[in-house]
Design a protein around this motif. Structure first.
Motif, short mmCIF file in Angstrom:
data_model
loop_
_atom_site.label_atom_id
_atom_site.label_comp_id
_atom_site.label_asym_id
_atom_site.label_seq_id
_atom_site.Cartn_x
_atom_site.Cartn_y
_atom_site.Cartn_z
N ARG A 22 60.46 46.07 65.82
CA ARG A 22 59.75 46.23 67.09
C ARG A 22 59.78 44.93 67.90
NH1 ARG A 22 56.18 45.74 63.03
NH2 ARG A 22 54.31 44.43 63.25
N TYR A 23 59.79 43.79 67.19
CA TYR A 23 59.89 42.50 67.90
C TYR A 23 61.30 42.27 68.42
CZ TYR A 23 55.38 41.68 65.66
OH TYR A 23 54.07 41.80 65.24
N ALA A 26 61.44 44.29 71.58
CA ALA A 26 60.71 43.61 72.66
C ALA A 26 61.47 42.39 73.15
CB ALA A 26 59.32 43.21 72.18
N GLY A 29 64.31 43.47 75.16
CA GLY A 29 63.75 43.90 76.44
C GLY A 29 63.46 42.71 77.34
N TYR A 170 60.18 50.63 79.75
CA TYR A 170 58.81 51.05 79.48
C TYR A 170 58.79 52.24 78.53
CZ TYR A 170 53.85 51.30 80.68
OH TYR A 170 52.49 51.28 80.62
N LEU A 173 59.57 51.06 74.98
CA LEU A 173 58.44 50.34 74.39
C LEU A 173 57.29 51.26 74.02
CD1 LEU A 173 58.35 47.24 76.78
CD2 LEU A 173 59.10 47.27 74.40
N TRP A 176 57.83 52.09 70.50
CA TRP A 176 57.97 51.00 69.54
C TRP A 176 56.73 50.10 69.49
CZ3 TRP A 176 61.61 49.87 65.92
CH2 TRP A 176 62.79 50.60 65.96
N SER A 177 55.66 50.47 70.17
CA SER A 177 54.47 49.62 70.24
C SER A 177 53.30 50.28 69.54
CB SER A 177 54.10 49.34 71.71
OG SER A 177 55.17 48.73 72.39
N LEU A 185 53.45 43.43 72.99
CA LEU A 185 54.88 43.76 73.06
C LEU A 185 55.32 44.05 74.49
CD1 LEU A 185 55.24 45.93 69.82
CD2 LEU A 185 55.98 43.57 70.20
N VAL A 186 54.48 44.75 75.25
CA VAL A 186 54.85 45.06 76.64
C VAL A 186 54.93 43.79 77.47
CG1 VAL A 186 54.10 46.21 78.76
CG2 VAL A 186 53.98 47.42 76.58
N ALA A 189 58.01 41.68 76.54
CA ALA A 189 59.24 42.18 77.14
C ALA A 189 59.30 41.90 78.64
CB ALA A 189 59.38 43.68 76.87
N TYR A 190 58.22 42.21 79.34
CA TYR A 190 58.24 42.10 80.79
C TYR A 190 58.02 40.67 81.30
CZ TYR A 190 58.72 47.07 81.60
OH TYR A 190 59.20 48.35 81.66
#
Length: 475
Positions: A22-23, A26, A29, A170, A173, A176-177, A185-186, A189-190
């Motif tokens: 998941r990391y 991110a 991303g 989005y 994520l 995956w979050s 995580l969001v 990524a952003y």
């Protein structure tokens, strides 16, 4: 509504892989968002070197009530460094069209991009979006050589293909979050958005000086094309599809396995969900402020305050760099507050947005109060940009909070607030013309953000809506 998830059997699960995927998702991303904004904004510096000095980009007339430093400014050494030999004699109108066409295309496809990613696959949509953007970036120098409108056309198409990228990320994520790491995580990524803007504003001048303006486009294109295969190889649309995921991580992500894009959207129920609209209004206010600090920030600092372009570059770079760090910090603190039960998720959203609003509104008011005190104005500009970083862990999370099964669709609809990206420059121009100063535009921006923030804090909810399970209800 509770969901029961049966973990798929796989040899890779039993062997496991210690790396937390998941990391990885991110981080890729983050790199994707960074490349997206490098390709998008680097032209703001490149065009200065492309155009003949007889037709400078930044020749906007000074406001009649501008600071004395701005009225006295000529061609300082700081400005001259950013002016190339300029092989194109484009008019100001042509330059404006070239810079603006991207955002027309972007607005058209971003609103529908979320639904496109849910139907075609979010991973695949983002890969095609940035891959195609990379190819178009490589074509920009050749298009510029043909005709300025050819370059404008390429930028229009680039905006069209980039529109679905953010909603697609989005949507990935959202699957995956885990709930207790969603904001982290969001925002991780952003935060690539601020990182990409930092590189575009800070490094492009250096690239022009060492290699020439063409390498701004070629470099961005190469980065986009290099990122695309990495994304396709290491990312899957959902955890259970990934061949390298460990059983432990899949169990951790069990609560997200039921989050799947739906083929049909309950449009009537969605459009009647009044809880979503304050987030759209907040997005509109955020875009309005972004216009003041990023899109037109350089013009304000130069023509109103009197900074030279070298100083303007330092201020904007400091703002974007600080915002990149603040974005992750806001998200991490949000998850810690929720995980340790210091605050509920709802009150955490309210707190983070209130802190950001305090910095933004307070910073804009201080810019008005500071007048011609350049140092104070510069610090407050940075503060406003840092405050804007809080949005990624507040109303930007509304699609995941309200309807994770339709996160891509809602993320795209949230982009309707970007309409202020067209309206704000027009209103600002009228205010500057009529009042002879930029200060009224900053007061207006602060007022808009304050009203939108009060509306959001008063109405926000983190409860998943009933229509999130629309297909289950029908069945």
């Amino acid at each position: 509504m509770e969901s029961m998830c049966i973990l798929p059997k796989s040899n890779s699960l039993s062997a496991g892989w210690r790396l937390q995927l998941r990391y990885v998702v991110a981080f890729l991303g983050f790199l994707g968002a960074m490349v997206d904004y490098i390709v998008r904004y680097s032209i703001s510096v490149a065009i200065v070197a492309m155009v003949n000095a007889a037709h400078p980009v930044n020749n906007a007339s000074h406001a009649s009530n501008a600071c004395q430093a701005a009225l006295n400014v000529t061609d300082e050494a700081g400005d001259a460094e950013y002016k190339g030999n300029g092989e194109y004699n484009w008019t100001i109108q042509q330059q404006g069209i070239i810079l603006g066409t991207f955002f027309w295309g972007y607005f058209i496809t971003k609103s529908s991009g979320g639904r496109i990613s849910e139907l075609l696959g979010a991973r695949e949509t983002m890969a095609v979006s940035l891959g195609a953007s990379g190819i178009l970036s490589l074509l920009c120098p050749a298009a510029a050589h043909l005709h300025p409108m050819a370059l404008a056309g390429v930028r229009l198409v680039m905006g069209l293909v980039q529109g679905p990228a953010n909603p697609a990320l989005y949507s990935v994520l959202s699957r995956w979050s885990p709930p207790n790491e969603m904001a982290t995580l969001v925002t991780l990524a952003y935060s690539g958005i601020a990182g990409g803007s930092l590189v575009a504003l800070g490094a492009s001048g250096w690239v022009v000086k060492l290699f020439g303006w063409r390498w701004i486009f070629w470099g961005g294109g190469i980065l986009a094309l290099a990122w695309t295969p990495l994304w396709l190889f290491l990312v899957r649309n959902s955890p259970e599809q990934h061949p390298l995921i460990s059983r432990a991580e899949l169990e951790l992500l069990a609560d997200t396995l039921h989050v799947k894009p739906r083929r049909s959207v309950p449009w009537r129920r969605l459009l009647r969900c009044w809880r979503f609209y304050p987030s759209v209004v907040a997005e509109m206010a955020s875009s309005w402020v972004s216009n003041l600090t990023t899109t037109e920030g350089a013009i304000f600092l130069k023509t109103q305050i009197g900074l030279d372009l070298r100083q303007v570059g330092w201020v904007l770079s400091a703002g974007q760099g600080s915002s990149c760090a603040a974005t992750f910090a806001f998200g991490r603190v949000s998850d810690v507050l929720v995980r340790r039960r210091v605050l509920t998720k709802l009150n955490t959203r309210r707190l983070m947005h209130s802190l950001g609003a305090l910095m933004i509104v307070g910073g804009l008011l201080c810019i008005v109060w500071a007048g011609c005190q350049a140092e104070v104005v510069a610090v407050m500009m940075v503060l406003v940009v840092v405050g804007s970083a809080s949005t990624l862990c507040t109303f930007q999370l509304a699609p995941m909070d309200l309807a994770p099964n339709y996160a891509g669709t809602l993320s795209g609809l949230l982009g309707l607030g970007n309409i202020s990206g067209f309206v704000a420059p027009l209103v600002t121009a009228q205010l500057v013309t009529k009042t002879g100063s930029w200060l009224s535009s900053f007061l207006l921006g602060g007022g808009i953000y304050l009203v939108a923030s009060i509306l959001y804090v008063a109405t926000v909810t983190t409860q998943a809506q009933e229509w999130n399970y629309y297909e289950e209800i029908l069945s």
